[in-house]
Design a protein around this motif. Structure first.
Motif, short mmCIF file in Angstrom:
data_model
loop_
_atom_site.label_atom_id
_atom_site.label_comp_id
_atom_site.label_asym_id
_atom_site.label_seq_id
_atom_site.Cartn_x
_atom_site.Cartn_y
_atom_site.Cartn_z
N VAL A 23 31.97 35.21 44.59
CA VAL A 23 33.36 35.49 44.22
C VAL A 23 34.27 34.49 44.93
CG1 VAL A 23 35.26 37.15 44.33
CG2 VAL A 23 32.95 37.92 43.76
N VAL A 37 39.39 38.40 38.78
CA VAL A 37 38.36 37.82 39.63
C VAL A 37 37.96 36.45 39.10
CG1 VAL A 37 36.06 38.15 40.64
CG2 VAL A 37 37.48 40.14 40.09
N TYR A 39 34.94 33.87 39.69
CA TYR A 39 33.62 33.91 40.31
C TYR A 39 32.68 32.90 39.68
CZ TYR A 39 32.39 36.78 36.23
OH TYR A 39 32.18 37.24 34.96
N LEU A 49 29.88 42.82 39.44
CA LEU A 49 31.24 43.03 39.94
C LEU A 49 31.66 44.48 39.72
CD1 LEU A 49 32.97 39.79 38.63
CD2 LEU A 49 32.23 40.26 40.97
#
Length: 69
Positions: A23, A37, A39, A49
């Motif tokens: 991440v 997010v 990542y 996640l």
């Protein structure tokens, strides 16, 4: 993605749960209950996640945490 929460402490807990390998950034907006997010897809999957969020006790749009979590 959407994460169900109610307070500022929830926001901190959700963001801390994203402090994991793969991440890059994670930002949770309590106002609209959305987690953004960034990542590395070769290090972590979207399903992982969601599971990380479930492990700290929050439901997402793809998965629901257990009573124990």
């Amino acid at each position: 993605f959407w994460v169900n929460s109610v307070c500022g402490l929830c926001e901190k807990t959700i963001e801390k749960a994203m402090d994991t390998r793969g991440v890059i950034t994670a930002d949770y907006s309590l106002e609209n209950q959305m987690l953004t997010v960034t990542y590395k897809t070769n290090k972590i999957t979207e399903d992982q996640l969601h599971r990380l969020i479930n492990e700290v006790g929050y439901d997402t749009d793809k998965s629901i945490c257990t009573d124990e979590q």
